[in-house]
Design a protein around this motif. Structure first.
Motif, short mmCIF file in Angstrom:
data_model
loop_
_atom_site.label_atom_id
_atom_site.label_comp_id
_atom_site.label_asym_id
_atom_site.label_seq_id
_atom_site.Cartn_x
_atom_site.Cartn_y
_atom_site.Cartn_z
N GLY A 207 2.73 3.86 3.66
CA GLY A 207 1.15 3.90 4.05
C GLY A 207 0.89 4.52 5.44
O GLY A 207 1.07 3.95 6.34
N GLY B 168 -1.59 5.37 7.07
CA GLY B 168 -3.13 5.26 7.56
C GLY B 168 -3.42 5.19 8.73
O GLY B 168 -2.39 5.50 9.59
N PRO C 84 1.09 8.64 -1.27
CA PRO C 84 0.81 9.68 -2.03
C PRO C 84 -0.92 10.13 -2.01
O PRO C 84 -1.26 10.94 -2.41
CB PRO C 84 0.81 8.85 -3.46
CG PRO C 84 1.05 7.46 -3.22
CD PRO C 84 1.52 7.23 -1.62
N TYR C 85 -1.52 9.32 -0.93
CA TYR C 85 -2.99 9.64 -0.81
C TYR C 85 -3.25 10.50 0.23
O TYR C 85 -4.55 10.90 0.67
CB TYR C 85 -3.92 8.35 -0.91
CG TYR C 85 -3.56 7.74 -2.17
CD1 TYR C 85 -3.68 8.15 -3.49
CD2 TYR C 85 -2.88 6.37 -2.06
CE1 TYR C 85 -3.61 7.38 -4.70
CE2 TYR C 85 -2.64 5.81 -3.23
CZ TYR C 85 -2.83 6.19 -4.55
OH TYR C 85 -2.53 5.67 -5.53
N VAL D 125 0.48 -0.50 3.77
CA VAL D 125 -0.56 -0.26 2.74
C VAL D 125 -1.48 -1.45 2.43
O VAL D 125 -0.89 -2.55 2.79
CB VAL D 125 0.36 0.18 1.44
CG1 VAL D 125 1.10 1.39 1.56
CG2 VAL D 125 1.11 -1.06 0.99
N PRO D 126 -2.62 -1.25 2.01
CA PRO D 126 -3.64 -2.38 1.64
C PRO D 126 -2.88 -3.22 0.36
O PRO D 126 -2.04 -2.41 -0.34
CB PRO D 126 -4.89 -1.77 1.21
CG PRO D 126 -4.46 -0.43 0.80
CD PRO D 126 -3.49 -0.03 1.54
N ARG E 111 0.50 -7.02 3.83
CA ARG E 111 -0.03 -8.43 3.18
C ARG E 111 1.24 -8.70 2.58
O ARG E 111 1.97 -8.05 1.76
CB ARG E 111 -1.06 -8.07 2.06
CG ARG E 111 -2.72 -7.89 2.61
CD ARG E 111 -2.90 -9.18 3.24
NE ARG E 111 -4.44 -8.95 3.79
CZ ARG E 111 -4.73 -8.87 5.24
NH1 ARG E 111 -3.80 -8.60 6.14
NH2 ARG E 111 -5.91 -8.71 5.41
P1 NAD Z 1 -5.71 2.33 6.15
O1 NAD Z 1 -6.55 2.17 5.00
O2 NAD Z 1 -6.30 3.08 7.39
O3 NAD Z 1 -4.29 2.83 5.66
C1 NAD Z 1 -3.51 2.44 4.23
C2 NAD Z 1 -2.77 3.68 3.89
O4 NAD Z 1 -2.07 3.09 2.74
C3 NAD Z 1 -3.71 4.63 3.71
O5 NAD Z 1 -3.33 5.96 3.98
C4 NAD Z 1 -3.54 4.80 1.66
O6 NAD Z 1 -3.52 6.16 1.52
C5 NAD Z 1 -2.04 4.09 1.88
N1 NAD Z 1 -1.81 3.56 0.59
C6 NAD Z 1 -2.65 2.99 -0.40
N2 NAD Z 1 -1.96 2.80 -1.44
C7 NAD Z 1 -0.71 3.33 -1.18
C8 NAD Z 1 0.53 3.27 -2.16
N3 NAD Z 1 0.35 2.73 -3.49
N4 NAD Z 1 1.63 3.64 -1.72
C9 NAD Z 1 1.69 4.20 -0.39
N5 NAD Z 1 0.50 4.42 0.45
C10 NAD Z 1 -0.69 3.75 -0.27
O7 NAD Z 1 -5.34 0.95 6.62
P2 NAD Z 1 -4.70 0.31 7.97
O8 NAD Z 1 -5.91 -0.02 8.71
O9 NAD Z 1 -3.49 1.20 8.18
O10 NAD Z 1 -4.27 -1.20 7.41
C11 NAD Z 1 -3.33 -1.20 6.54
C12 NAD Z 1 -3.33 -2.87 6.22
O11 NAD Z 1 -2.83 -3.48 7.20
C13 NAD Z 1 -4.50 -3.37 5.64
O12 NAD Z 1 -4.83 -3.13 4.52
C14 NAD Z 1 -4.59 -4.93 6.06
O13 NAD Z 1 -3.84 -5.44 4.75
C15 NAD Z 1 -3.16 -5.03 6.82
N6 NAD Z 1 -3.58 -5.38 8.17
C16 NAD Z 1 -2.85 -6.62 8.56
C17 NAD Z 1 -2.97 -7.25 9.89
C18 NAD Z 1 -2.35 -8.42 10.30
O14 NAD Z 1 -2.77 -9.22 11.28
N7 NAD Z 1 -1.16 -8.69 9.99
C19 NAD Z 1 -4.23 -6.69 10.58
C20 NAD Z 1 -4.87 -5.75 10.15
C21 NAD Z 1 -4.63 -5.13 9.20
#
Ligand code: NAD
Length: 515
Positions: A151, A153, A175-176, A206-207, A235
């Motif tokens: 992931g 992102g 992959p995105y 990843v989400p 998550r």
């Molecule tokens: P983001 O949307 O910027 O990045 C997520 C990335 O995952 C994207 O680039 C997307 O293309 C990629 N992705 C989606 N499906 C995928 C798959 N099947 N395989 C590989 N990559 C895939 O989100 P972010 O801000 O980087 O946050 C990521 C996650 O972190 C959030 O969804 C949230 O659940 C988690 N988070 C956790 C906390 C915590 O306190 N632990 C706090 C904030 C966010």
């Protein structure tokens, strides 16, 4: 206009946040503990803001909030709002996207450092007065090691920057994200298998979606190097926790750093707590003071923007249907918004939407072959003592109960079983298109926990259609007949208002007025 802004948990407002709200509204703080009290708290609100609260803004609740214009989540995960329903009700949803990346990346780094240098084990040993020699806590350097980021992102990229500072090589699987964008950031784009097999640390960013649910299970763990560590700050359900425990016990991988769990809070009896090779934190990756203040200010300002009729900076879904995938009651189609797929997925943790080019498999479907197969999966409402937890699967006849939907249903069932000491009376046919459990709570009527699949419109009893239309009119008294028909079609997952369907639904409207 003095808007009514409800805070669903006690949030200490910063002066900047307070100023952002002054002039647009009055803040009421309401503490709601049980789902049944939620509606009364939010029914007349123009805006609802929350950080952490134990309930769900379900379709049922949202449809009764007639003045609601905006929901603000001081955080990223949108697990507690039915986003599709919010969109359908014209409610804009905003969150703190992008404000937590630094903190979460720091935390992933902290977990890696703790694992590499036995920080927690040595600290505990000192506290216990146990004078073990330093060589018992022999660690290793991060420099020269390979980090695999799943992931790429906002958080994944920030983590890569930090890892480069430590002299690590970084490979990423996403992959995105186009491979050249990963390369531009200094990392090597790889496939998942290559990443798992070639990394000393694997960190997940990843989400949670149906696609990422149990993305890491026994097979993936088996590909990892025996000396490798798994880090998860995204998550819990992205990892099959039982398989992880087995892998750690069996020495399949060296250890894990976890901030998130399949069930939170982590149960006192969790087998993870008895393992030596893990570092565990209680979902605190985003809890850094600057982060929280930034998140609050960003969300509150966006809420004020929406109330003033301006465009929000961080919309998750827009009441005008511009930001998130939204279901159009008028066209009956799903729209994918502009922007990356990742944003779409991050927005919809429990609502999954997919379009493929497959033909409809059922020749007997009332609308015949449909060019695109669409499906939406939503969970609705928490399990309470008197309310069934439903997983709706809606689509055009070929929907599936996906892994994520099934897992949510299972969790709900287990919670209900624990709360009410209920017994499973009957396990419905858990096939690919049906999933149902009937629970019997001693001394009360059975509770059906089920997936509602799509049905042939004409199989739906007319009185059910009438009741649905009445319910819709309660929430939207000015809904036109056309909108009522579209609403029914949406609810059951039909795509087109054919002449036959129109005749059937016109009858329902007539009956509604007569009855
Ligand atoms: P983001 O949307 O910027 O990045 C997520 C990335 O995952 C994207 O680039 C997307 O293309 C990629 N992705 C989606 N499906 C995928 C798959 N099947 N395989 C590989 N990559 C895939 O989100 P972010 O801000 O980087 O946050 C990521 C996650 O972190 C959030 O969804 C949230 O659940 C988690 N988070 C956790 C906390 C915590 O306190 N632990 C706090 C904030 C966010």
């Amino acid at each position: 206009m003095n808007y009514d802004i409800v805070f669903l948990d006690r949030v200490e407002l910063t002066p900047v946040s307070r100023r952002a709200l002054e002039g647009v509204g009055t803040v009421r703080t309401v503490t709601v503990t049980v789902q049944e009290d939620l509606l009364a708290a939010v029914r007349d609100a123009d805006a609802v803001v929350y950080h952490l609260f134990p309930n769900q803004l379900t379709r049922d609740v949202l449809e009764r909030c007639r003045r609601l214009k905006v929901i603000g989540r001081i955080g990223i995960g949108m697990d507690q709002v039915d986003l599709a329903a919010a969109g359908a009700c014209g409610v804009t949803v905003v969150n703190a996207a992008g404000t937590q990346a630094a903190a979460v990346a720091d935390h992933a780094m902290a977990l890696m450092l703790c694992l590499a240098r036995n920080v927690v084990a040595s600290h505990n040993s000192l506290l216990a007065g146990d004078r073990r020699p330093p060589r018992d806590f022999m660690g290793f350097e991060l420099e020269g090691k390979t980090l695999g980021i799943i992931g790429f992102g906002a958080i994944g990229r920030r983590l890569a920057q930090r890892a480069f500072g430590f002299g690590m090589a970084v490979q990423a699987y996403d992959p995105y994200v186009p491979p050249d964008a990963i390369e531009e950031a200094g990392a090597t784009p790889v496939g998942l298998t290559e990443l798992l097999g070639g990394s000393d640390f694997v960190s997940i960013h990843v989400p949670l979606t149906d696609e990422t649910w149990h993305l890491i299970g026994a097979n993936e763990l088996a590909i990892m190097r025996p000396g490798a560590y798994l880090v998860n700050t995204a998550r819990g359900p992205i990892i099959d926790e039982a398989s992880l425990v087995a892998a750690l016990r069996g020495g399949v991988i060296a250890g894990a750093g976890l901030d998130v769990y399949e069930e939170e809070p982590l149960a006192p009896g969790s087998p993870l707590l008895a393992l030596g090779q893990v570092v565990l934190t209680p979902h605190i990756a985003g809890w850094a003071i600057e982060t929280q203040l930034r998140s609050q200010e960003s969300v509150v300002k966006d809420v004020a923007r929406v109330l003033r009729g301006e465009t929000p900076v961080s919309p998750v879904s827009s009441g005008s249907g511009t930001a998130a995938p939204s279901h159009s009651p008028l066209t009956g189609t799903w729209r994918r918004p502009g922007g990356s797929r990742s944003a779409t997925q991050a927005m919809l943790p429990y609502t999954e939407w997919e379009e493929t080019g497959l033909p409809h498999p059922s020749a007997t479907h009332p609308f015949g072959a449909v060019p695109g197969l669409r499906r939406i999966i939503e969970t609705e409402g928490p399990v309470t003592t008197d309310r069934a937890y439903k997983v709706y699967i809606r689509g055009s006849g070929s929907t599936r109960v996906t892994k994520l939907a099934r897992s949510k249903l299972d969790q709900a069932v287990n919670r209900l079983l624990a709360q009410k000491q209920a017994q499973i009376d009957e396990l419905g046919s858990p096939g690919d298109s049906e999933y149902q459990r009937v629970l019997r709570v001693p001394g009360s009527a059975p509770v059906v926990v089920r997936e509602i699949g799509s049905r042939d419109l004409y199989e739906v009893p007319m009185n059910e259609v009438v009741a649905l239309m009445r319910q819709r009119l309660e929430g939207f008294p000015r809904a036109s007949h056309e909108e009522l028909m579209r609403f029914v079609l949406d609810t059951y997952g039909w795509k087109r208002l054919t002449d036959k369907a129109r005749t059937y639904l016109t009858d329902a409207i007539r009956l509604m007025y007569e009855g």
